[in-house]
Design a protein around this motif. Structure first.
Motif, short mmCIF file in Angstrom:
data_model
loop_
_atom_site.label_atom_id
_atom_site.label_comp_id
_atom_site.label_asym_id
_atom_site.label_seq_id
_atom_site.Cartn_x
_atom_site.Cartn_y
_atom_site.Cartn_z
N GLU A 17 0.80 -1.23 0.00
CA GLU A 17 0.00 0.00 0.00
C GLU A 17 0.83 1.27 0.00
OE1 GLU A 17 -0.72 0.11 4.86
OE2 GLU A 17 -2.41 -0.19 3.49
N GLN A 18 2.11 1.21 0.40
CA GLN A 18 2.94 2.42 0.43
C GLN A 18 3.79 2.59 -0.83
OE1 GLN A 18 4.18 1.35 4.71
NE2 GLN A 18 4.56 3.56 4.62
N VAL A 19 3.64 1.68 -1.77
CA VAL A 19 4.39 1.75 -3.02
C VAL A 19 3.52 2.34 -4.12
CG1 VAL A 19 5.58 0.43 -4.82
CG2 VAL A 19 5.89 -0.17 -2.40
N GLU A 20 4.06 3.34 -4.83
CA GLU A 20 3.34 3.98 -5.94
C GLU A 20 4.21 3.96 -7.19
OE1 GLU A 20 2.05 7.90 -5.02
OE2 GLU A 20 1.17 7.34 -3.08
N GLU A 21 3.55 3.94 -8.34
CA GLU A 21 4.28 4.00 -9.61
C GLU A 21 4.39 5.45 -10.07
OE1 GLU A 21 4.49 1.97 -14.04
OE2 GLU A 21 2.87 1.43 -12.66
N ILE A 22 5.54 5.80 -10.65
CA ILE A 22 5.77 7.14 -11.17
C ILE A 22 5.53 7.14 -12.68
CG2 ILE A 22 7.50 8.96 -11.55
CD1 ILE A 22 6.54 8.70 -8.64
N THR A 23 4.74 8.11 -13.13
CA THR A 23 4.47 8.31 -14.55
C THR A 23 4.70 9.80 -14.87
OG1 THR A 23 2.14 8.77 -14.16
CG2 THR A 23 2.75 6.46 -14.52
N ASN A 24 4.38 10.19 -16.08
CA ASN A 24 4.54 11.61 -16.45
C ASN A 24 3.70 12.52 -15.56
OD1 ASN A 24 6.42 11.89 -18.66
ND2 ASN A 24 4.99 10.68 -19.87
N SER A 25 2.57 12.01 -15.10
CA SER A 25 1.64 12.85 -14.34
C SER A 25 2.16 13.22 -12.96
CB SER A 25 0.29 12.14 -14.21
OG SER A 25 0.42 10.95 -13.45
N ASN A 26 3.00 12.40 -12.35
CA ASN A 26 3.54 12.71 -11.02
C ASN A 26 5.06 12.76 -11.00
OD1 ASN A 26 3.96 9.99 -11.35
ND2 ASN A 26 2.98 9.35 -9.43
N TYR A 27 5.65 12.95 -12.18
CA TYR A 27 7.12 12.88 -12.28
C TYR A 27 7.80 14.07 -11.61
CZ TYR A 27 11.72 11.93 -14.17
OH TYR A 27 13.06 11.66 -14.28
N GLU A 28 7.19 15.23 -11.67
CA GLU A 28 7.84 16.44 -11.12
C GLU A 28 8.18 16.26 -9.65
OE1 GLU A 28 6.97 21.23 -10.72
OE2 GLU A 28 5.71 19.98 -12.00
N GLU A 29 7.27 15.65 -8.90
CA GLU A 29 7.53 15.39 -7.48
C GLU A 29 8.70 14.44 -7.31
OE1 GLU A 29 5.36 13.29 -3.60
OE2 GLU A 29 4.48 13.12 -5.61
N TYR A 30 8.75 13.42 -8.17
CA TYR A 30 9.80 12.40 -8.05
C TYR A 30 11.17 12.94 -8.45
CZ TYR A 30 12.71 8.38 -9.05
OH TYR A 30 13.77 7.49 -9.09
N ALA A 31 11.23 13.83 -9.46
CA ALA A 31 12.50 14.30 -10.00
C ALA A 31 13.42 14.86 -8.92
CB ALA A 31 12.25 15.36 -11.07
N ILE A 32 12.86 15.58 -7.96
CA ILE A 32 13.67 16.17 -6.89
C ILE A 32 14.33 15.08 -6.05
CG2 ILE A 32 13.61 17.61 -4.81
CD1 ILE A 32 11.20 19.06 -6.11
N PHE A 33 13.54 14.06 -5.68
CA PHE A 33 14.10 12.95 -4.90
C PHE A 33 15.15 12.21 -5.71
CE2 PHE A 33 14.26 8.49 -3.71
CZ PHE A 33 14.41 8.55 -2.33
N HIS A 34 14.88 11.94 -6.98
CA HIS A 34 15.80 11.18 -7.83
C HIS A 34 17.16 11.86 -7.92
CE1 HIS A 34 16.74 8.38 -11.13
NE2 HIS A 34 17.39 9.41 -11.66
#
Length: 284
Positions: free
Chosen positions: A149-166
């Motif tokens: 339940e705490q795992v989410e997939e990253i796509t274009n729609s939520n990538y901006e949030e992920y980019a900073i962490f990456h």
């Protein structure tokens, strides 16, 4: 003398022999003559890939396949095979690449077992940017079937949030796949994140090519390491790969030699240690 190769038969037997010998091999390892031939044929037709050979007194002593990305000023060898005087031949090959691509960053991978290569790069002050354990999982089978339940997939729609962490990890590791380059190829990747208290605390990203996959990175915030998140993300990734693609022939996973917990998580998920390698970098 450096020669640009246009006929595969001139060098393929030499390359095959050296690639199968631990003392001469480069990275990535080649498992079959068919695969090696595919790599050579691809290099002959691509505009950003080339094959060169080094001859000393008309005797073949080195073969190199390399590709480059002009916008990134990035060049990487896929085969760097030398027999005889390693230092002299390596210098000629690298000097030639440097004349073709001045100012580019050159990356060369070699296994631990190729002592001549490692000694050459160390004494010539190449930067060792990666020292990894190469692990493989063969004939992927499903390990679990319940999504965490705490795992989410990253796509274009939520990538901006992920980019900073990456980029917090990818940039310090000098990865080619920083957030910008990863987004360009996002359709080829599956990216999963682990969230806690609404924030990304860990991620894993994997690329699929034909019937193979490669885990390019597993990033975990320091305070969340060694709490089972590594296991969750690895197993979740394998499950999703299987559900989407079926039984992949092979999944590769390169793990930093100073990351024993990450290695243990991979081994527990079914990966096996295949080899150890180092990647060296210099500015041409």
């Amino acid at each position: 003398m450096i020669k640009t190769i246009n006929k595969i038969e001139e060098v393929i037997d030499f390359a095959w022999e050296l690639s199968q010998n631990d003392l001469y091999a480069s990275y990535h390892r080649i498992k079959s003559m068919e695969k090696l031939r595919e790599d050579f044929e691809r290099a002959l037709v691509r505009d950003n890939e080339s094959i060169i050979a080094c001859y000393q007194e008309n005797v073949l002593c080195g073969v190199c396949i390399y590709f480059w990305q002009c916008d990134e000023k990035y060049v990487q060898t896929t085969q760097f095979l030398i027999r005889g005087d390693y230092d002299e031949t390596a210098e000629e090959l690298i000097d030639h690449i440097g004349k073709q691509l001045p100012g580019f960053e050159l990356y060369i991978g070699v296994p631990f077992s190729n002592k001549a290569a490692n000694q050459y790069f160390k004494k010539n002050n190449f930067e060792c940017i990666e020292s990894s354990i190469d692990t493989r999982l063969y004939n992927l089978k499903i390990q679990m079937n319940e999504k965490h339940e705490q795992v989410e997939e990253i796509t274009n729609s939520n990538y901006e949030e992920y980019a900073i962490f990456h980029d917090k990890y990818a940039i310090s590791l000098e990865m080619y796949y920083n957030s910008e380059n990863l987004k360009k190829d996002i359709e080829k990747f599956k990216i999963l994140v682990f969230k806690q208290d609404g924030a990304i605390r860990a991620s894993i990203f994997t690329k699929k090519v034909r019937n193979m996959g490669e885990i390019f990175g597993l990033f975990v915030d320091e305070q969340y390491k060694n709490n089972g998140i590594e296991d969750i993300l690895i197993n979740e990734m394998l499950m999703q790969l299987y559900n989407k693609f079926g039984s992949l022939d092979e999944v590769a996973y390169f793990i930093d030699e100073d990351s024993p917990d990450e290695l243990n998580s991979a081994l527990a998920a079914g990966f096996q240690i295949n080899d150890k390698y180092r990647c060296y970098k210099c500015i041409l």
